[in-house]
Design an enzyme around this catalytic site. Structure first.
Site, short mmCIF file in Angstrom:
data_model
loop_
_atom_site.label_atom_id
_atom_site.label_comp_id
_atom_site.label_asym_id
_atom_site.label_seq_id
_atom_site.Cartn_x
_atom_site.Cartn_y
_atom_site.Cartn_z
N LYS A 171 -11.59 14.23 7.16
CA LYS A 171 -12.78 13.75 6.44
C LYS A 171 -13.56 12.76 7.28
O LYS A 171 -12.97 11.96 8.02
CB LYS A 171 -12.33 13.06 5.15
CG LYS A 171 -13.52 12.53 4.33
CD LYS A 171 -13.06 11.67 3.17
CE LYS A 171 -13.46 10.23 3.40
NZ LYS A 171 -13.24 9.37 2.23
N ARG A 194 0.84 -1.20 0.00
CA ARG A 194 0.00 0.00 0.00
C ARG A 194 0.88 1.25 0.00
O ARG A 194 0.61 2.22 -0.71
CB ARG A 194 -0.93 0.00 1.23
CG ARG A 194 -1.97 -1.12 1.19
CD ARG A 194 -3.02 -0.97 2.29
NE ARG A 194 -2.53 -1.29 3.63
CZ ARG A 194 -2.59 -2.49 4.21
NH1 ARG A 194 -3.15 -3.50 3.55
NH2 ARG A 194 -2.12 -2.70 5.42
N LYS A 222 -18.47 17.65 1.02
CA LYS A 222 -18.14 16.67 -0.03
C LYS A 222 -19.40 15.87 -0.35
O LYS A 222 -19.67 14.85 0.30
CB LYS A 222 -17.02 15.76 0.49
CG LYS A 222 -16.65 14.62 -0.46
CD LYS A 222 -15.27 14.09 -0.15
CE LYS A 222 -14.96 12.84 -0.93
NZ LYS A 222 -13.56 12.43 -0.87
P1 13P Z 1 -14.63 8.27 -4.65
O1 13P Z 1 -14.29 9.52 -5.45
O2 13P Z 1 -14.01 7.03 -5.17
O3 13P Z 1 -16.11 8.17 -4.39
O4 13P Z 1 -13.93 8.44 -3.23
C1 13P Z 1 -14.05 9.62 -2.59
C2 13P Z 1 -14.08 9.37 -1.15
O5 13P Z 1 -13.20 9.80 -0.44
C3 13P Z 1 -15.20 8.62 -0.58
O6 13P Z 1 -15.22 8.79 0.81
#
Ligand code: 13P
Length: 340
Positions: free
Chosen positions: A136, A46, A219
């Site tokens: 996040k 990873r 988001k």
């Molecule tokens: P995706 O753009 O693959 O949806 O991932 C964004 C993300 O951080 C989801 O939590």
């Protein structure tokens, strides 16, 4: 709460031509993705895949922030430089996923509540000391027969607001992510309805709990019909309905909206963002990206390509290309011909 610092970093994350790389897949998710392309997963596998992306040439002109997972923020580049330090050196803000995952919501089959509030203050303080400047937290909302339930909406909205104030208290800009999934056969109107309710509930909780909106980012998903729906709408309709929904349900003093890609194709994710930024309208917030799959899918495939001459360089180029395409979409300057 250092409002000035939060506002400055939130604005930096959505500065012109730049957006966020979501590289915060949990160990389980990242391992599955590596396995799917034939790479044996391990902490070092990873690390190698991700540090290769983080060493691409010049991607900082398109990437303002990178969201990391707990394992990754503690790892180093091949030359021993800690990853957050390498990102900061390039003028990129390190970010961190702080939720501990979406778990079954009690008494609500098929629905989830995101956990991770216990000990969050202490974890945020540690991440800040390691260089993180934003965070996040992802809530997951599924559309289905009778879903989402009011309980799923209200518990997730409450948790998103609690996470946000704790982050802000510790100097981290919270990215508030209430994701309405694309799974299912619902149409775009239903997606719009559900997205509107989770946004209303989330910002109402944020107000009650005192989240400083100019020091936060949202988001969200775009307004798209479910993957199984026969009535898919055009790219123009996605852009129009998404902007309409956000304009009605997102506070106008929020500095930026950074979309997730959620399983859209790479090109759809870019095209939709481009159309929104190309509209003949002044949006109240910056419209940008925080893509995971839509920035990495091609790069991951190339990383694992057997018999390729130089998979690491091919993977970096694929990532740089998608970053550049999305950077152009920030100002409505992307077009399909640039994809060849
Ligand atoms: P995706 O753009 O693959 O949806 O991932 C964004 C993300 O951080 C989801 O939590």
């Amino acid at each position: 709460m250092d409002r000035q610092l939060l506002e400055k970093n939130a604005r930096e994350l959505v500065s012109p031509g730049r957006g966020i790389l979501a590289a915060d897949e949990s160990n389980g998710t990242m391992s599955n993705r590596l396995e799917a392309v034939g790479v044996k997963p391990s902490p070092d596998a990873r690390r190698k895949y991700r540090t290769n992306l983080f060493s691409a040439d010049g991607y900082e002109s398109a990437i303002s922030g990178v969201i990391l997972f707990d394992e990754t923020i503690r790892q180093s580049m091949d030359d021993g430089t800690p990853i957050p330090e390498e990102l900061s050196r390039r003028g990129i803000l390190p970010g961190i996923k702080v939720d501990t995952g979406a778990k079954e919501l009690a008494n609500h089959q098929g629905e989830k509540i995101t956990e991770g509030l216990d000990g969050l203050r202490e974890r945020c303080a540690e991440y800040f000391s390691m260089g993180a400047r934003f965070a996040k937290w992802r809530a997951v909302i599924r559309i289905g027969d009778g879903l989402p339930s009011p309980a799923c909406i209200s518990t997730n909205a409450h948790a998103l607001a609690r996470y946000s104030v704790i982050c802000q208290e510790q100097g981290l800009v919270p990215i508030i992510e209430p994701e309405v999934l694309m799974d299912g056969d619902h149409d775009a109107n239903r997606c719009q309805e559900v997205t509107s309710s989770i946004l209303d509930a989330t910002f109402s909780e944020c107000e009650k709990q005192g989240v400083h909106i100019p020091g936060a980012l949202l988001k969200p998903n775009m307004i798209i019909a479910g993957k199984g729906c026969n009535n898919q709408i055009s790219r123009e309709e996605v852009a129009r309905m998404t902007v309409e929904c956000l304009t009605k349900h997102v506070p106008h003093n929020l500095p930026g909206i950074v979309f997730l890609s959620g399983g859209q194709s790479d090109e759809d994710a870019t095209a939709h963002l481009n159309l929104m930024n190309k509209m003949n309208a002044e949006h109240p917030w910056q419209l940008s990206y925080s893509y995971g799959r839509a920035l990495q899918a091609d790069a991951l495939g190339k990383w694992a390509a057997e018999n390729a001459e130089d998979p690491s360089s091919a993977s970096r180029s694929a990532f740089s290309h998608r970053a550049k395409m999305n950077s152009l979409a920030r100002s409505g300057d992307w077009n399909e011909e640039l994809e060849i």
